[in-house]
Scaffold this motif. Structure first.
Motif, mmCIF file in Angstrom:
data_model
loop_
_atom_site.group_PDB
_atom_site.id
_atom_site.type_symbol
_atom_site.label_atom_id
_atom_site.label_comp_id
_atom_site.label_asym_id
_atom_site.label_seq_id
_atom_site.Cartn_x
_atom_site.Cartn_y
_atom_site.Cartn_z
ATOM 1 N N MET A 168 0.850 -1.199 0.000
ATOM 2 C CA MET A 168 0.000 0.000 0.000
ATOM 3 C C MET A 168 0.883 1.245 0.000
ATOM 4 S SD MET A 168 -2.927 1.211 2.725
ATOM 5 C CE MET A 168 -3.965 -0.161 2.293
ATOM 6 N N ILE A 169 0.509 2.238 -0.780
ATOM 7 C CA ILE A 169 1.282 3.468 -0.871
ATOM 8 C C ILE A 169 0.931 4.392 0.281
ATOM 9 C CG2 ILE A 169 1.728 5.494 -2.303
ATOM 10 C CD1 ILE A 169 1.125 3.826 -4.697
ATOM 11 N N ALA A 170 1.928 4.964 0.899
ATOM 12 C CA ALA A 170 1.701 5.834 2.043
ATOM 13 C C ALA A 170 1.015 7.118 1.620
ATOM 14 C CB ALA A 170 3.035 6.148 2.728
ATOM 15 N N VAL A 171 0.413 7.781 2.594
ATOM 16 C CA VAL A 171 -0.212 9.077 2.327
ATOM 17 C C VAL A 171 0.858 10.028 1.814
ATOM 18 C CG1 VAL A 171 -1.442 11.013 3.363
ATOM 19 C CG2 VAL A 171 -1.918 8.662 4.111
ATOM 20 N N ALA A 172 0.506 10.806 0.773
ATOM 21 C CA ALA A 172 1.488 11.633 0.083
ATOM 22 C C ALA A 172 2.307 12.497 1.036
ATOM 23 C CB ALA A 172 0.780 12.511 -0.953
ATOM 24 N N GLY A 173 1.623 13.093 2.030
ATOM 25 C CA GLY A 173 2.330 14.000 2.913
ATOM 26 C C GLY A 173 3.307 13.321 3.851
ATOM 27 N N HIS A 174 3.142 12.006 4.066
ATOM 28 C CA HIS A 174 3.998 11.275 4.991
ATOM 29 C C HIS A 174 4.710 10.122 4.302
ATOM 30 C CE1 HIS A 174 0.886 13.276 7.460
ATOM 31 N NE2 HIS A 174 1.848 13.413 8.353
ATOM 32 N N ASP A 175 4.824 10.162 3.012
ATOM 33 C CA ASP A 175 5.464 9.104 2.239
ATOM 34 C C ASP A 175 6.976 9.316 2.264
ATOM 35 O OD1 ASP A 175 6.377 7.281 0.424
ATOM 36 O OD2 ASP A 175 5.086 7.914 -1.221
ATOM 37 N N PRO A 176 7.734 8.440 2.932
ATOM 38 C CA PRO A 176 9.187 8.636 3.026
ATOM 39 C C PRO A 176 9.877 8.706 1.665
ATOM 40 C CG PRO A 176 8.434 6.963 4.579
ATOM 41 C CD PRO A 176 7.279 7.271 3.678
ATOM 42 N N LEU A 177 9.449 7.866 0.723
ATOM 43 C CA LEU A 177 10.085 7.870 -0.591
ATOM 44 C C LEU A 177 9.820 9.173 -1.322
ATOM 45 C CD1 LEU A 177 11.710 6.420 -2.764
ATOM 46 C CD2 LEU A 177 9.591 5.375 -3.572
ATOM 47 N N ARG A 178 8.593 9.650 -1.250
ATOM 48 C CA ARG A 178 8.247 10.915 -1.899
ATOM 49 C C ARG A 178 9.027 12.073 -1.290
ATOM 50 N NH1 ARG A 178 3.498 12.498 -4.770
ATOM 51 N NH2 ARG A 178 2.574 10.484 -4.231
ATOM 52 N N ILE A 179 9.132 12.070 0.039
ATOM 53 C CA ILE A 179 9.877 13.123 0.729
ATOM 54 C C ILE A 179 11.348 13.074 0.347
ATOM 55 C CG2 ILE A 179 10.648 13.946 2.987
ATOM 56 C CD1 ILE A 179 7.943 12.968 4.107
ATOM 57 N N TRP B 50 13.155 -1.538 -15.819
ATOM 58 C CA TRP B 50 12.823 -2.737 -15.036
ATOM 59 C C TRP B 50 11.978 -2.368 -13.813
ATOM 60 C CZ3 TRP B 50 14.103 -3.976 -9.962
ATOM 61 C CH2 TRP B 50 13.767 -5.285 -9.568
ATOM 62 N N ILE B 51 12.352 -1.291 -13.117
ATOM 63 C CA ILE B 51 11.596 -0.867 -11.947
ATOM 64 C C ILE B 51 10.155 -0.532 -12.331
ATOM 65 C CG2 ILE B 51 11.334 0.996 -10.253
ATOM 66 C CD1 ILE B 51 14.367 1.076 -10.019
ATOM 67 N N TYR C 124 7.005 -2.324 -10.708
ATOM 68 C CA TYR C 124 6.235 -1.615 -9.686
ATOM 69 C C TYR C 124 5.203 -0.641 -10.259
ATOM 70 C CZ TYR C 124 9.787 -3.593 -6.662
ATOM 71 O OH TYR C 124 10.619 -4.469 -6.009
ATOM 72 N N GLY C 125 5.315 -0.299 -11.544
ATOM 73 C CA GLY C 125 4.283 0.476 -12.198
ATOM 74 C C GLY C 125 4.230 1.959 -11.875
ATOM 75 N N ALA D 108 8.337 4.695 -20.086
ATOM 76 C CA ALA D 108 8.372 3.693 -21.152
ATOM 77 C C ALA D 108 8.160 2.286 -20.602
ATOM 78 C CB ALA D 108 9.702 3.771 -21.896
ATOM 79 N N GLY D 109 8.620 2.075 -19.370
ATOM 80 C CA GLY D 109 8.445 0.769 -18.753
ATOM 81 C C GLY D 109 7.008 0.432 -18.433
ATOM 82 N N THR D 110 6.114 1.419 -18.439
ATOM 83 C CA THR D 110 4.693 1.171 -18.167
ATOM 84 C C THR D 110 3.901 0.956 -19.451
ATOM 85 O OG1 THR D 110 4.036 3.518 -18.237
ATOM 86 C CG2 THR D 110 4.869 2.657 -16.141
#
Length: 199
Positions: free
Chosen positions: A1-12, A107-108, A112-113, A160-162
């Protein structure tokens, strides 16, 4: 599950990384000026040669990693390679690194899309280039963008991978089109900087 945008560590991390990378670049330049490494091209080349064989390997791995996760603008490393390692060898290192990173991006995205891509890049930029994939000549446009340094090609490699583009076609485009952008951008800009810098 994707974290909430404001608290998403990867996004931050993706948003903060360029600033951290910029600070790292400033620190490296300051160190180079203080130690004398950047006072002349001869000093810089002597320092690179003193690193031995690990130098080019570390540079290539770092450059490939920056293609996957943009800690610093990839263009900075592309420009620096001819200065650090010479025109021919620097272009070869750029080619290996950028192609390797581009394959990882594809590949990623396949694995993961789009949800992951939207965490790594601002949504308005993703939406702008995502609409491009609906064009029937997307593959040709993608090849042109890869050959010319005019678009965010790291993001385009993810996108392109999608799509339904095959690995074979993607690899053919990357391997045959990347050299032209690297030669034009890497050698061209580095040669211009060499005339401007007081070396």
């Amino acid at each position: 599950m994707i974290a909430v945008a404001g608290h998403d560590p990867l996004r931050i991390a993706a948003r903060i990384a360029p600033f951290v990378g910029l600070l790292a670049c400033v620190a490296v330049v300051a160190w180079g000026l203080r130690t004398g490494v950047l006072q002349s091209q001869e000093n810089l080349r002597a320092f690179i040669e003193s690193l031995g064989w690990p130098g080019p390997i570390v540079y290539t791995i770092l450059s490939a990693a920056v293609v996957v996760f943009p800690i610093v603008p990839g263009g900075l490393l592309v420009i620096s390679a001819p200065v650090l390692f010479g025109g021919l060898w620097g272009t070869v290192l750029n080619y290996v690194a950028v192609c390797a990173g581009s394959f990882v991006n594809f590949w990623i995205a396949r694995r993961y899309g789009m949800p992951l891509i939207r965490r790594l890049f601002p949504e308005h930029i993703v939406d702008k280039w995502l609409s491009w994939t609906e064009h029937r000549n997307f593959a040709r446009g993608f090849a042109l963008a890869i050959a010319m340094p005019i678009a965010p090609d790291d993001l385009l490699c993810y996108i392109a991978g999608t799509t339904s583009m095959t690995w074979r076609r993607y690899a053919l485009i990357i391997l045959t089109c990347k050299p032209w952008a690297l030669i034009a951008y890497g050698l061209g800009v580095s040669a211009l900087l060499a005339k401007v810098l007081p070396w």
